[in-house]
Scaffold this motif. Structure first.
Motif, PDB file in Angstrom:
ATOM      1  N   CYS A   6      62.041  24.968  92.667  1.00 32.47           N
ATOM      2  CA  CYS A   6      62.879  24.593  91.515  1.00 32.47           C
ATOM      3  C   CYS A   6      62.226  23.421  90.797  1.00 32.47           C
ATOM      4  O   CYS A   6      61.818  22.448  91.439  1.00 32.47           O
ATOM      5  N   SER A   7      62.136  23.518  89.464  1.00 31.16           N
ATOM      6  CA  SER A   7      61.469  22.440  88.705  1.00 31.16           C
ATOM      7  C   SER A   7      62.472  21.441  88.123  1.00 31.16           C
ATOM      8  O   SER A   7      62.164  20.758  87.139  1.00 31.16           O
ATOM      9  N   GLY A   8      63.650  21.355  88.727  1.00 32.55           N
ATOM     10  CA  GLY A   8      64.608  20.319  88.303  1.00 32.55           C
ATOM     11  C   GLY A   8      65.546  20.814  87.235  1.00 32.55           C
ATOM     12  O   GLY A   8      65.758  22.019  87.084  1.00 32.55           O
ATOM     13  N   SER A   9      66.103  19.886  86.475  1.00 33.25           N
ATOM     14  CA  SER A   9      67.021  20.341  85.428  1.00 33.25           C
ATOM     15  C   SER A   9      66.214  20.888  84.251  1.00 33.25           C
ATOM     16  O   SER A   9      65.075  20.472  84.012  1.00 33.25           O
TER      17      SER A   9
ATOM     18  N   GLY B 135      55.814  26.698  96.475  1.00 30.77           N
ATOM     19  CA  GLY B 135      55.452  26.205  95.133  1.00 30.77           C
ATOM     20  C   GLY B 135      55.898  24.771  94.953  1.00 30.77           C
ATOM     21  O   GLY B 135      55.585  23.912  95.768  1.00 30.77           O
ATOM     22  N   ARG B 136      56.712  24.544  93.915  1.00 31.85           N
ATOM     23  CA  ARG B 136      57.072  23.166  93.614  1.00 31.85           C
ATOM     24  C   ARG B 136      58.575  22.919  93.696  1.00 31.85           C
ATOM     25  O   ARG B 136      59.374  23.756  93.256  1.00 31.85           O
ATOM     26  N   ALA B 137      58.921  21.750  94.221  1.00 26.25           N
ATOM     27  CA  ALA B 137      60.299  21.239  94.156  1.00 26.25           C
ATOM     28  C   ALA B 137      60.196  19.913  93.421  1.00 26.25           C
ATOM     29  O   ALA B 137      59.773  18.910  93.987  1.00 26.25           O
TER      30      ALA B 137
ATOM     31  N   GLY C 200      61.374   8.440  83.288  1.00 19.95           N
ATOM     32  CA  GLY C 200      62.172   7.258  82.947  1.00 19.95           C
ATOM     33  C   GLY C 200      63.530   7.296  83.604  1.00 19.95           C
ATOM     34  O   GLY C 200      64.510   6.760  83.075  1.00 19.95           O
ATOM     35  N   LEU C 201      63.613   7.933  84.784  1.00 23.51           N
ATOM     36  CA  LEU C 201      64.899   8.138  85.460  1.00 23.51           C
ATOM     37  C   LEU C 201      64.823   7.726  86.926  1.00 23.51           C
ATOM     38  O   LEU C 201      63.748   7.438  87.456  1.00 23.51           O
ATOM     39  N   VAL C 202      65.955   7.761  87.560  1.00 25.71           N
ATOM     40  CA  VAL C 202      66.029   7.761  89.028  1.00 25.71           C
ATOM     41  C   VAL C 202      66.842   9.004  89.388  1.00 25.71           C
ATOM     42  O   VAL C 202      67.492   9.591  88.522  1.00 25.71           O
TER      43      VAL C 202
ATOM     44  N   PRO D 283      62.820  32.315  86.868  1.00 28.06           N
ATOM     45  CA  PRO D 283      61.363  32.207  87.008  1.00 28.06           C
ATOM     46  C   PRO D 283      60.637  31.832  85.719  1.00 28.06           C
ATOM     47  O   PRO D 283      59.628  31.124  85.775  1.00 28.06           O
ATOM     48  N   SER D 284      61.154  32.265  84.557  1.00 27.69           N
ATOM     49  CA  SER D 284      60.423  31.962  83.318  1.00 27.69           C
ATOM     50  C   SER D 284      60.413  30.457  83.039  1.00 27.69           C
ATOM     51  O   SER D 284      59.623  29.969  82.232  1.00 27.69           O
ATOM     52  N   ARG D 285      61.302  29.691  83.696  1.00 28.00           N
ATOM     53  CA  ARG D 285      61.291  28.217  83.563  1.00 28.00           C
ATOM     54  C   ARG D 285      61.063  27.560  84.921  1.00 28.00           C
ATOM     55  O   ARG D 285      61.588  26.485  85.191  1.00 28.00           O
ATOM     56  N   MET D 286      60.291  28.235  85.742  1.00 26.96           N
ATOM     57  CA  MET D 286      59.972  27.701  87.077  1.00 26.96           C
ATOM     58  C   MET D 286      61.242  27.316  87.843  1.00 26.96           C
ATOM     59  O   MET D 286      61.294  26.316  88.539  1.00 26.96           O
ATOM     60  N   ASN D 287      62.289  28.149  87.664  1.00 27.67           N
ATOM     61  CA  ASN D 287      63.577  27.949  88.338  1.00 27.67           C
ATOM     62  C   ASN D 287      64.204  26.595  88.037  1.00 27.67           C
ATOM     63  O   ASN D 287      64.829  25.968  88.910  1.00 27.67           O
ATOM     64  N   ALA D 288      64.043  26.145  86.777  1.00 29.19           N
ATOM     65  CA  ALA D 288      64.762  24.943  86.346  1.00 29.19           C
ATOM     66  C   ALA D 288      66.258  25.272  86.285  1.00 29.19           C
ATOM     67  O   ALA D 288      66.630  26.433  86.116  1.00 29.19           O
ATOM     68  N   PHE D 289      67.096  24.251  86.413  1.00 29.30           N
ATOM     69  CA  PHE D 289      68.548  24.448  86.381  1.00 29.30           C
ATOM     70  C   PHE D 289      69.074  24.401  84.955  1.00 29.30           C
ATOM     71  O   PHE D 289      69.153  23.326  84.355  1.00 29.30           O
TER      72      PHE D 289
HETATM   73  C1  LIG Z   1      67.398  15.677  87.566  1.00 31.65           C
HETATM   74  C2  LIG Z   1      66.191  15.184  86.841  1.00 31.65           C
HETATM   75  C3  LIG Z   1      65.180  16.277  86.547  1.00 31.65           C
HETATM   76  O1  LIG Z   1      65.143  17.258  87.224  1.00 31.65           O
HETATM   77  S1  LIG Z   1      64.175  16.039  85.212  1.00 31.65           S
HETATM   78  C4  LIG Z   1      63.155  17.465  85.215  1.00 31.65           C
HETATM   79  C5  LIG Z   1      61.986  17.282  86.093  1.00 31.65           C
HETATM   80  N1  LIG Z   1      61.091  18.399  85.983  1.00 31.65           N
HETATM   81  C6  LIG Z   1      60.062  18.431  85.141  1.00 31.65           C
HETATM   82  O2  LIG Z   1      59.820  17.516  84.389  1.00 31.65           O
HETATM   83  C7  LIG Z   1      59.214  19.668  85.197  1.00 31.65           C
HETATM   84  C8  LIG Z   1      58.355  19.821  83.961  1.00 31.65           C
HETATM   85  N2  LIG Z   1      57.488  20.972  84.120  1.00 31.65           N
HETATM   86  C9  LIG Z   1      56.263  20.886  84.669  1.00 31.65           C
HETATM   87  O3  LIG Z   1      55.808  19.824  85.086  1.00 31.65           O
HETATM   88  C10 LIG Z   1      55.479  22.167  84.748  1.00 31.65           C
HETATM   89  O4  LIG Z   1      56.073  23.116  83.888  1.00 31.65           O
HETATM   90  C11 LIG Z   1      55.413  22.747  86.184  1.00 31.65           C
HETATM   91  C12 LIG Z   1      56.820  22.910  86.809  1.00 31.65           C
HETATM   92  C13 LIG Z   1      54.565  21.808  87.041  1.00 31.65           C
HETATM   93  C14 LIG Z   1      54.783  24.144  86.153  1.00 31.65           C
HETATM   94  O5  LIG Z   1      53.531  24.041  85.517  1.00 31.65           O
HETATM   95  P1  LIG Z   1      52.711  25.382  85.201  1.00 31.65           P
HETATM   96  O6  LIG Z   1      52.569  26.148  86.477  1.00 31.65           O
HETATM   97  O7  LIG Z   1      51.482  24.981  84.492  1.00 31.65           O
HETATM   98  O8  LIG Z   1      53.664  26.239  84.284  1.00 31.65           O
HETATM   99  P2  LIG Z   1      54.186  25.903  82.813  1.00 31.65           P
HETATM  100  O9  LIG Z   1      54.193  24.446  82.559  1.00 31.65           O
HETATM  101  O10 LIG Z   1      53.491  26.760  81.840  1.00 31.65           O
HETATM  102  O11 LIG Z   1      55.727  26.376  82.978  1.00 31.65           O
HETATM  103  C15 LIG Z   1      56.129  27.704  82.810  1.00 31.65           C
HETATM  104  C16 LIG Z   1      57.302  27.677  81.865  1.00 31.65           C
HETATM  105  O12 LIG Z   1      58.374  27.016  82.543  1.00 31.65           O
HETATM  106  C17 LIG Z   1      58.889  26.004  81.709  1.00 31.65           C
HETATM  107  N3  LIG Z   1      59.447  24.925  82.536  1.00 31.65           N
HETATM  108  C18 LIG Z   1      58.955  24.420  83.668  1.00 31.65           C
HETATM  109  N4  LIG Z   1      59.754  23.457  84.133  1.00 31.65           N
HETATM  110  C19 LIG Z   1      60.783  23.356  83.262  1.00 31.65           C
HETATM  111  C20 LIG Z   1      61.952  22.538  83.195  1.00 31.65           C
HETATM  112  N5  LIG Z   1      62.237  21.632  84.119  1.00 31.65           N
HETATM  113  N6  LIG Z   1      62.771  22.717  82.158  1.00 31.65           N
HETATM  114  C21 LIG Z   1      62.519  23.648  81.207  1.00 31.65           C
HETATM  115  N7  LIG Z   1      61.447  24.456  81.237  1.00 31.65           N
HETATM  116  C22 LIG Z   1      60.588  24.305  82.248  1.00 31.65           C
HETATM  117  C23 LIG Z   1      57.695  25.529  80.903  1.00 31.65           C
HETATM  118  O13 LIG Z   1      58.098  24.856  79.754  1.00 31.65           O
HETATM  119  C24 LIG Z   1      57.035  26.846  80.601  1.00 31.65           C
HETATM  120  O14 LIG Z   1      57.746  27.477  79.583  1.00 31.65           O
HETATM  121  P3  LIG Z   1      56.959  28.190  78.345  1.00 31.65           P
HETATM  122  O15 LIG Z   1      56.174  29.304  78.998  1.00 31.65           O
HETATM  123  O16 LIG Z   1      56.083  27.161  77.750  1.00 31.65           O
HETATM  124  O17 LIG Z   1      58.033  28.670  77.439  1.00 31.65           O
END
Ligand SMILES: CCC(=O)SCCNC(=O)CCNC(=O)[C@H](O)C(C)(C)COP(=O)(O)OP(=O)(O)OC[C@H]1O[C@@H](n2cnc3c(N)ncnc32)[C@H](O)[C@@H]1OP(=O)(O)O
Length: 307
Positions: free
Chosen positions: A113-116, A157-159, A189-191, A73-79
């Motif tokens: 889950c917010s991805g990797s 929430g978000r996927a 910059g990915l697919v 949860p602290s990373r929005m369930n990132a992997f």
């Molecule tokens: C396979 C390809 C992929 O999956 S590439 C990864 C794609 N995902 C992303 O780019 C998600 C990036 N994160 C965001 O857009 C936002 O954090 C989202 C998820 C919308 C949540 O926003 P919000 O509700 O304002 O919360 P926040 O930004 O303060 O996040 C809380 C803490 O979680 C973290 N978090 C979130 N997502 C990730 C992630 N993917 N990897 C690592 N950390 C992540 C944020 O950095 C934040 O951490 P902190 O509190 O600043 O330490």
């Protein structure tokens, strides 16, 4: 090692599993990637373990329903890297669950889950490691989708990114009101690389997939329902927790004996993945596992009517 154990298990167990193993063999492979593709599972697992955090939790219940929770949860369930390894282990466990019928995949604390994990991604952003991680996750998510369980992603929430890809590795998607599925890859910059594009095309068609990926569209539950990405919307005013309501929703499809439910999933999966002639042969094999079985004989004896 794990691959060999699963292969042995599938090849040596009961007649249902025999048909299933033949189905998987007919595809020429159990997994998308193996050593012939230069894939070394142990090597990438070791690399991924260097990026720890969070967990993937599995709860199997006597009802035949299991719940898989993406928990960071602290990373929005990132992997994180270790969660990718965890997921592969949980999928192996589910492959060996003979009494299973259904699976719910959810995120902890009200978001999917917010991805990797972007911290891990930055550390392995070189092409070689990227390819290895991609093959590892494609293998795992393909095995998740191929489980002989009827699965549903409960999206609250978000996927995002890989989280959106994960949702496509389930048979169904249930979206809570206010939730969003977004393939944000273009913005990064990915697919998709975890198999999400290939699965998305099969779910919503190539025109819609192109729009969702090309526009990195924020898909809300209404749009998702309209294009077939979501199968239903969990409204806020329902009774019980979202998980309880998802279990209730899934129970329509998982009511009945495990061998029958598993057979249903298998014939649909073979129809989805195989050429028609191969799918027909697999259907015959799976049919053979339920014909004259306990549930079939009981239904015949009770002269059941379907009015
Ligand atoms: C396979 C390809 C992929 O999956 S590439 C990864 C794609 N995902 C992303 O780019 C998600 C990036 N994160 C965001 O857009 C936002 O954090 C989202 C998820 C919308 C949540 O926003 P919000 O509700 O304002 O919360 P926040 O930004 O303060 O996040 C809380 C803490 O979680 C973290 N978090 C979130 N997502 C990730 C992630 N993917 N990897 C690592 N950390 C992540 C944020 O950095 C934040 O951490 P902190 O509190 O600043 O330490």
């Amino acid at each position: 090692m794990v691959l060999c154990a699963v292969r042995r298990q599938l090849l040596s167990s009961s007649s249902t599993c025999g048909a299933w193993a033949r189905f998987l063999q007919r595809q020429g492979r159990m997994f998308v990637y193996s050593s012939i593709h230069g894939f070394n599972q142990e090597e990438i697992q070791e690399k991924l373990q260097a990026f720890p955090g969070g967990s993937i939790d599995l709860l199997t219940q006597e009802s035949g329903l299991a719940v898989l929770t993406i928990n960071y949860p602290s990373r929005m369930n990132a992997f994180s890297g270790s969660m990718m390894v965890d997921l592969e282990e949980r999928v192996s466990q589910l492959e060996g669950w003979t009494d299973g019928k259904g699976l719910i995949v959810q995120g902890a604390s009200g978001t999917f889950c917010s991805g990797s994990d972007l911290n891990a991604v930055r550390a392995i952003s070189n092409p070689q490691d990227g390819m290895k991680m991609c093959m590892f996750m494609q293998n795992t998510l393909t095995r998740l989708l191929r489980l002989p369980l009827i699965s549903v992603a409960l999206v609250e929430g978000r996927a995002l990114g890989g989280g959106a890809e994960l949702s496509t590795a389930c048979d169904f998607r249930l979206m809570a009101s206010g939730s969003v599925i977004q393939f944000v890859h273009k913005h990064m910059g990915l697919v998709p690389g975890w198999g999400g594009a290939a699965r998305l095309v099969r779910i919503v068609g190539s025109q819609n997939a192109l729009k969702l990926l090309g526009g990195a569209v924020k898909v809300d539950p209404e749009l998702a329902l309209q294009i077939g990405l979501a199968d239903d919307i969990l409204q806020e005013e329902g009774t019980g927790t979202p998980l309880q309501r998802a279990e209730n929703w899934l129970s329509i499809y998982t009511k009945g004996p495990a061998p029958v439910i598993q057979a249903v999933k298998k014939v649909v999966l073979s129809g989805r993945e195989l050429l028609l002639s191969e799918a027909l042969r697999t259907e015959k094999d799976v049919f053979g596992t339920v014909w004259g079985g306990p549930a079939n004989l009981q239904a015949l004896a009770s002269k059941s009517k379907h009015r």
